[in-house]
Design a protein around this motif. Structure first.
Motif, mmCIF file in Angstrom:
data_model
loop_
_atom_site.group_PDB
_atom_site.id
_atom_site.type_symbol
_atom_site.label_atom_id
_atom_site.label_comp_id
_atom_site.label_asym_id
_atom_site.label_seq_id
_atom_site.Cartn_x
_atom_site.Cartn_y
_atom_site.Cartn_z
ATOM 1 N N GLU A 14 59.279 61.117 48.539
ATOM 2 C CA GLU A 14 59.267 62.478 47.986
ATOM 3 C C GLU A 14 58.026 62.705 47.127
ATOM 4 O OE1 GLU A 14 61.410 64.968 48.839
ATOM 5 O OE2 GLU A 14 62.122 63.466 50.265
ATOM 6 N N GLN A 15 57.629 61.708 46.342
ATOM 7 C CA GLN A 15 56.442 61.847 45.505
ATOM 8 C C GLN A 15 55.176 61.933 46.355
ATOM 9 O OE1 GLN A 15 56.550 58.602 42.746
ATOM 10 N NE2 GLN A 15 58.231 59.479 41.581
ATOM 11 N N LEU A 16 55.091 61.120 47.408
ATOM 12 C CA LEU A 16 53.933 61.186 48.290
ATOM 13 C C LEU A 16 53.862 62.535 48.996
ATOM 14 C CD1 LEU A 16 53.679 57.654 49.931
ATOM 15 C CD2 LEU A 16 51.929 58.808 48.605
ATOM 16 N N LYS A 17 55.018 63.026 49.442
ATOM 17 C CA LYS A 17 55.057 64.325 50.099
ATOM 18 C C LYS A 17 54.559 65.412 49.149
ATOM 19 C CE LYS A 17 58.786 65.008 52.496
ATOM 20 N NZ LYS A 17 60.117 65.425 52.969
ATOM 21 N N ALA A 18 55.025 65.386 47.909
ATOM 22 C CA ALA A 18 54.596 66.378 46.919
ATOM 23 C C ALA A 18 53.097 66.247 46.655
ATOM 24 C CB ALA A 18 55.388 66.201 45.621
ATOM 25 N N LEU A 19 52.596 65.017 46.600
ATOM 26 C CA LEU A 19 51.170 64.826 46.381
ATOM 27 C C LEU A 19 50.371 65.411 47.538
ATOM 28 C CD1 LEU A 19 49.100 62.416 44.682
ATOM 29 C CD2 LEU A 19 48.735 62.351 47.131
ATOM 30 N N PHE A 20 50.772 65.135 48.766
ATOM 31 C CA PHE A 20 50.053 65.688 49.910
ATOM 32 C C PHE A 20 50.022 67.217 49.841
ATOM 33 C CE2 PHE A 20 50.764 61.562 52.266
ATOM 34 C CZ PHE A 20 49.422 61.269 52.435
ATOM 35 N N TRP A 21 51.169 67.827 49.531
ATOM 36 C CA TRP A 21 51.205 69.298 49.497
ATOM 37 C C TRP A 21 50.377 69.861 48.348
ATOM 38 C CZ3 TRP A 21 51.585 71.319 53.773
ATOM 39 C CH2 TRP A 21 52.506 70.909 54.724
ATOM 40 N N ARG A 22 50.194 69.110 47.281
ATOM 41 C CA ARG A 22 49.310 69.559 46.197
ATOM 42 C C ARG A 22 47.889 69.780 46.692
ATOM 43 N NH1 ARG A 22 49.686 65.264 42.122
ATOM 44 N NH2 ARG A 22 47.434 65.228 42.272
ATOM 45 N N PHE A 23 47.507 69.068 47.747
ATOM 46 C CA PHE A 23 46.158 69.168 48.287
ATOM 47 C C PHE A 23 46.030 70.220 49.392
ATOM 48 C CE2 PHE A 23 45.848 65.415 45.821
ATOM 49 C CZ PHE A 23 44.537 65.431 45.371
ATOM 50 N N ASP A 24 47.067 71.004 49.627
ATOM 51 C CA ASP A 24 46.972 72.147 50.546
ATOM 52 C C ASP A 24 46.259 73.261 49.787
ATOM 53 O OD1 ASP A 24 47.266 74.052 52.533
ATOM 54 O OD2 ASP A 24 49.395 74.395 52.123
ATOM 55 N N LYS A 25 44.944 73.118 49.652
ATOM 56 C CA LYS A 25 44.153 73.975 48.762
ATOM 57 C C LYS A 25 44.185 75.446 49.158
ATOM 58 C CE LYS A 25 42.929 70.707 46.030
ATOM 59 N NZ LYS A 25 43.625 70.547 44.798
ATOM 60 N N ASN A 26 44.210 75.731 50.453
ATOM 61 C CA ASN A 26 44.221 77.133 50.871
ATOM 62 C C ASN A 26 45.640 77.695 51.027
ATOM 63 O OD1 ASN A 26 44.965 75.799 53.188
ATOM 64 N ND2 ASN A 26 43.303 76.596 54.452
ATOM 65 N N LYS A 27 46.633 76.888 50.702
ATOM 66 C CA LYS A 27 48.049 77.304 50.694
ATOM 67 C C LYS A 27 48.499 77.925 52.024
ATOM 68 C CE LYS A 27 48.320 76.062 46.412
ATOM 69 N NZ LYS A 27 48.468 74.652 46.248
ATOM 70 N N ASP A 28 47.998 77.348 53.135
ATOM 71 C CA ASP A 28 48.403 77.868 54.443
ATOM 72 C C ASP A 28 49.610 77.135 55.020
ATOM 73 O OD1 ASP A 28 47.224 75.451 55.123
ATOM 74 O OD2 ASP A 28 45.898 76.293 56.653
ATOM 75 N N GLY A 29 50.172 76.182 54.250
ATOM 76 C CA GLY A 29 51.348 75.447 54.717
ATOM 77 C C GLY A 29 51.022 74.374 55.736
ATOM 78 N N ARG A 30 49.733 74.057 55.868
ATOM 79 C CA ARG A 30 49.289 73.008 56.786
ATOM 80 C C ARG A 30 48.253 72.154 56.059
ATOM 81 N NH1 ARG A 30 46.882 75.836 61.943
ATOM 82 N NH2 ARG A 30 45.305 76.305 60.376
ATOM 83 N N LEU A 31 48.215 70.867 56.411
ATOM 84 C CA LEU A 31 47.235 69.956 55.821
ATOM 85 C C LEU A 31 46.159 69.651 56.851
ATOM 86 C CD1 LEU A 31 49.715 67.477 54.112
ATOM 87 C CD2 LEU A 31 48.254 69.148 52.962
ATOM 88 N N SER A 32 44.915 69.929 56.483
ATOM 89 C CA SER A 32 43.784 69.600 57.340
ATOM 90 C C SER A 32 43.375 68.147 57.093
ATOM 91 C CB SER A 32 42.607 70.520 57.027
ATOM 92 O OG SER A 32 42.105 70.230 55.727
ATOM 93 N N LYS A 33 42.497 67.640 57.952
ATOM 94 C CA LYS A 33 41.978 66.281 57.763
ATOM 95 C C LYS A 33 41.314 66.167 56.395
ATOM 96 C CE LYS A 33 38.701 62.891 59.539
ATOM 97 N NZ LYS A 33 37.791 62.764 58.415
ATOM 98 N N GLN A 34 40.561 67.189 55.992
ATOM 99 C CA GLN A 34 39.871 67.156 54.706
ATOM 100 C C GLN A 34 40.860 67.137 53.540
ATOM 101 O OE1 GLN A 34 39.126 69.376 57.209
ATOM 102 N NE2 GLN A 34 37.275 68.333 57.904
ATOM 103 N N GLU A 35 41.956 67.881 53.658
ATOM 104 C CA GLU A 35 42.964 67.905 52.591
ATOM 105 C C GLU A 35 43.692 66.566 52.508
ATOM 106 O OE1 GLU A 35 43.968 72.700 52.588
ATOM 107 O OE2 GLU A 35 44.944 71.408 54.065
ATOM 108 N N ILE A 36 43.966 65.961 53.655
ATOM 109 C CA ILE A 36 44.604 64.641 53.675
ATOM 110 C C ILE A 36 43.658 63.604 53.069
ATOM 111 C CG2 ILE A 36 45.514 62.802 55.159
ATOM 112 C CD1 ILE A 36 46.310 65.099 57.149
ATOM 113 N N GLU A 37 42.391 63.698 53.435
ATOM 114 C CA GLU A 37 41.393 62.769 52.885
ATOM 115 C C GLU A 37 41.313 62.890 51.361
ATOM 116 O OE1 GLU A 37 36.639 61.727 53.277
ATOM 117 O OE2 GLU A 37 37.550 63.083 54.730
ATOM 118 N N ALA A 38 41.328 64.118 50.849
ATOM 119 C CA ALA A 38 41.278 64.323 49.398
ATOM 120 C C ALA A 38 42.503 63.709 48.722
ATOM 121 C CB ALA A 38 41.174 65.813 49.074
ATOM 122 N N ALA A 39 43.671 63.844 49.340
ATOM 123 C CA ALA A 39 44.891 63.251 48.780
ATOM 124 C C ALA A 39 44.784 61.727 48.771
ATOM 125 C CB ALA A 39 46.121 63.697 49.579
#
Length: 171
Positions: A14-39
């Motif tokens: 649950e904590q990892l999931k929340a961390l990944f979603w924190r990096f959804d910078k454009n708030k489109d409900g999807r994680l890009s490769k760049q957002e995953i890399e930042a996380a």
């Protein structure tokens, strides 16, 4: 009360999931490769670009190049599985508490008698953690009794206990 056949949520997942979603910078409900890399960089992962690409390939079930809400659980499972490939203890070996205390205090760079998150991150990196930032966060969560964001001399025993409990040792 949860249904007996449905396992309770895993707090680390649950904590990892929340961390990944924190990096959804454009708030489109999807994680890009760049957002995953930042996380993964935030977690202190080694070669985060490569791991982000592998995580995307592992979890992107519909092949659109993004991780959606329905796919994030697979990304988290991949991150946990990959994160376990670090220097861990066998059940029959233990670094001594004094060795671990010595290692942690070596990373008190400003010599203030307290360990902050960055100092803990460096110590967990030395111990071989794949995600030293995550381990530092969890170490603070377990041992920072007064909630000041630091591990003091009075709290270091709890940090050492946590470190041994999750399987690290001094090499």
């Amino acid at each position: 009360m949860p249904h007996p056949s449905i396992p309770p949520p895993n707090p680390i997942e649950e904590q990892l999931k929340a961390l990944f979603w924190r990096f959804d910078k454009n708030k489109d409900g999807r994680l890009s490769k760049q957002e995953i890399e930042a996380a993964l960089k935030e977690l202190g992962g080694i070669i985060p670009g490569y791991r982000a690409n592998r995580g995307l390939k592992h979890a992107d079930n519909n092949g659109d190049g993004y991780i959606s809400d329905g796919e994030v659980d697979e990304l988290v499972k991949y991150a946990i599985k990959w994160g376990k490939d670090c220097k861990k203890l066998g059940h029959d070996q233990k670094g001594t508490e004094e060795q671990l205390k010595g290692l942690f205090w070596r990373f008190d760079k400003n010599r203030d008698g307290r360990l902050n998150k960055e100092e803990l991150k460096a110590a967990f990196k030395e111990l071989g953690a794949i995600f030293p930032g995550f381990r530092a966060y969890r170490g603070l969560h377990h041992a920072d009794d007064n909630g000041d964001g630091y591990i003091s001399d009075e709290e270091v025993d709890k940090l050492v206990k946590y470190t041994l409990q999750i399987g690290y040792k001094v090499n």
